[in-house]
Design an enzyme around this catalytic site. Structure first.
Site, short mmCIF file in Angstrom:
data_model
loop_
_atom_site.label_atom_id
_atom_site.label_comp_id
_atom_site.label_asym_id
_atom_site.label_seq_id
_atom_site.Cartn_x
_atom_site.Cartn_y
_atom_site.Cartn_z
N LYS A 51 0.84 -1.20 0.00
CA LYS A 51 0.00 0.00 0.00
C LYS A 51 0.88 1.26 0.00
O LYS A 51 2.08 1.18 0.33
CB LYS A 51 -0.92 -0.02 1.23
CG LYS A 51 -0.17 -0.03 2.55
CD LYS A 51 -1.10 -0.32 3.73
CE LYS A 51 -0.34 -0.33 5.03
NZ LYS A 51 -1.17 -0.77 6.16
N ARG A 150 -10.72 -0.19 14.24
CA ARG A 150 -10.41 0.60 13.06
C ARG A 150 -11.22 0.07 11.87
O ARG A 150 -12.09 0.73 11.36
CB ARG A 150 -8.90 0.55 12.77
CG ARG A 150 -8.48 1.46 11.65
CD ARG A 150 -6.98 1.41 11.39
NE ARG A 150 -6.54 0.17 10.79
CZ ARG A 150 -5.35 -0.01 10.23
NH1 ARG A 150 -4.46 0.97 10.25
NH2 ARG A 150 -5.02 -1.16 9.70
N TYR A 272 14.88 30.42 8.99
CA TYR A 272 13.61 31.08 9.29
C TYR A 272 13.44 31.33 10.78
O TYR A 272 13.76 30.45 11.59
CB TYR A 272 12.44 30.22 8.81
CG TYR A 272 12.15 30.36 7.33
CD1 TYR A 272 11.77 31.58 6.78
CD2 TYR A 272 12.23 29.25 6.49
CE1 TYR A 272 11.49 31.70 5.43
CE2 TYR A 272 11.94 29.35 5.14
CZ TYR A 272 11.58 30.59 4.61
OH TYR A 272 11.30 30.70 3.28
C1 LIG Z 1 -0.34 -1.72 6.88
C2 LIG Z 1 -0.90 -3.04 7.25
C3 LIG Z 1 -0.07 -4.17 7.37
C4 LIG Z 1 1.44 -4.09 7.35
O1 LIG Z 1 1.89 -3.63 8.59
P1 LIG Z 1 3.45 -3.49 8.94
O2 LIG Z 1 3.46 -3.07 10.35
O3 LIG Z 1 3.99 -2.46 8.01
O4 LIG Z 1 4.06 -4.83 8.70
C5 LIG Z 1 -0.67 -5.39 7.60
N1 LIG Z 1 -2.02 -5.50 7.71
C6 LIG Z 1 -2.83 -4.44 7.63
C7 LIG Z 1 -4.29 -4.63 7.77
C8 LIG Z 1 -2.30 -3.17 7.40
O5 LIG Z 1 -3.12 -2.11 7.36
#
Ligand SMILES: *Cc1c(COP(=O)(O)O)cnc(C)c1O
Length: 377
Positions: A51, A150, A272
């Site tokens: 992702k 979630r 800045y």
């Molecule tokens: C992002 C995600 C993962 C991967 O998690 P990592 O901590 O990067 O290994 C696995 N499962 C779900 C549902 C996720 O949202």
């Protein structure tokens, strides 16, 4: 041995001229990380979570490399990511959409052969209707909320869902899944609680295998592995468990070019808001990356870069396109226009930068900008 290899990588990078920075993605290290995770979960299999453009590293390059190393299960978060990924993968690779269906994309999901992760009864009914429309069984994964609140079906919907799985045969459920909220903390009791909940779920759906562990979960032990693990960050070299030695190989190296150097007397304001004022004569360099390139503003007066293994602190605020560093510790003339300094590499890990920025490796990786020259090795 390894140090030599990295130095070679650096020599190679320095050969490409004119970019503001060089982001090197080591696909061989990625593949070794995949193999390490695969053997850790064996006889279960390891998927790849790709992702957010494979955590910023390029989903197409990452996925095709992992496919070549035997990976056949790819998880994206969103439908549009699945669409982008589909053409690069052979038909025997499955693409799972973690966020599941959105009203309106069912037909394309059917046509492209995506496997939606069903997170609610509503999504189940959508997919069952799509199966009816398509006149064939459609694959899906059922995600349960085991304590993160979630995504996923809540406990009170499990009975109804069990009935639907039994009575409606339009949807072919491949496995049940859930996600761990605290897997990076090996001592958290939330892991045990979620595992217990997952065991209850698999008892209620006895015919279905389980998919549970993210990167951290893989290192919590066999009980968490199910039939398919879903690592993301560990593939890309991030530490799966906080506060422990990172067993993964770094995949990302970032070097940034110097655009100017100067020597200033004591009492000089830097950057800045004049957030930094020198206390003695100081040699400064300005480098060509800033918060627009994914180096967070929270690194102002906190983070550092490296040259020849020497720490060069960031002074003053991080700007959009540049950062000023104190190079007084280096020999005079060592850095000049076009020289490279190390932001991520043998002397500074992803976790180091994340800690200095007050964030996590995931956010640093996914934020790395698009102005760097990207090199895949
Ligand atoms: C992002 C995600 C993962 C991967 O998690 P990592 O901590 O990067 O290994 C696995 N499962 C779900 C549902 C996720 O949202």
């Amino acid at each position: 041995m390894r140090a030599v290899r990295l130095e070679e990588a650096y020599a190679y990078q320095a050969g490409t001229d004119g970019a503001s920075g060089y982001l090197t993605i080591d696909l061989a290290a990625l593949a070794r990380n995949y193999e390490k995770l695969s053997s850790k979960v064996s006889p279960a299999r390891a998927a790849a979570v790709v992702k957010a453009d494979a955590y910023g590293l390029g989903a197409e390059r990452v996925a095709s490399r992992l496919y070549a190393h035997g990976c056949r299960h790819f998880f994206v978060a969103q439908f549009v990511e699945a669409l982008r990924l589909r053409p690069t993968l052979a038909v025997d690779a499955q693409i799972f959409v973690l966020n599941g269906l959105q009203p309106g994309n069912e037909t394309r999901c059917v046509r492209e052969g995506f496997v939606p992760v069903i997170n609610s009864l509503e999504q189940w009914h959508q997919w069952a209707a799509a199966a009816k429309g398509a006149g064939r069984r459609l694959p899906a994964v059922l995600q349960f909320d085991s304590g993160m609140s979630r995504l996923g079906l809540p406990p009170e919907e499990r009975t109804e869902l069990a009935r639907l799985v039994r009575d409606e045969n339009g949807v072919e459920v491949l496995f049940v899944m859930s996600h761990l909220a605290s897997a990076d903390d090996a001592k958290s009791s939330q892991n045990d609680n979620q595992l217990a909940e997952m065991l209850r779920i698999t008892t209620e759906f006895p015919q279905l295998p389980a998919c549970f562990a993210n990167s951290g979960g893989i290192f919590l032990g066999k009980a968490y592995h199910g039939v398919l693990a879903r690592p993301g960050i560990a593939l890309y070299g991030g530490a799966p468990t906080a506060g422990r030695k990172n067993p993964m190989e770094p995949v990302v190296h970032l070097d940034v070019s110097v655009v100017q150097t100067r020597t200033v007397p004591a009492g000089t304001r830097v950057g800045y808001g004049a957030a930094h004022v020198t206390t003695e004569e100081t040699r400064l360099a300005t480098i060509a990356a800033g918060y627009a390139d994914g180096l967070p503003r929270s690194l102002s007066d906190r983070g550092a870069v490296y040259c020849d293994g020497i720490r060069l602190p960031i002074v003053g605020r991080v700007s959009m396109d540049s950062i000023t560093i104190d190079i007084s510790a280096l020999p005079q003339g060592r850095l000049k226009l076009g020289s490279l300094v190390e932001v991520l590499g043998p002397h500074q890990t992803l976790e180091d930068v994340a800690r200095d920025a007050g964030t996590i490796s995931y956010e640093i990786l996914t934020g790395l900008g698009h102005r760097y020259e990207r090199q895949y090795r």
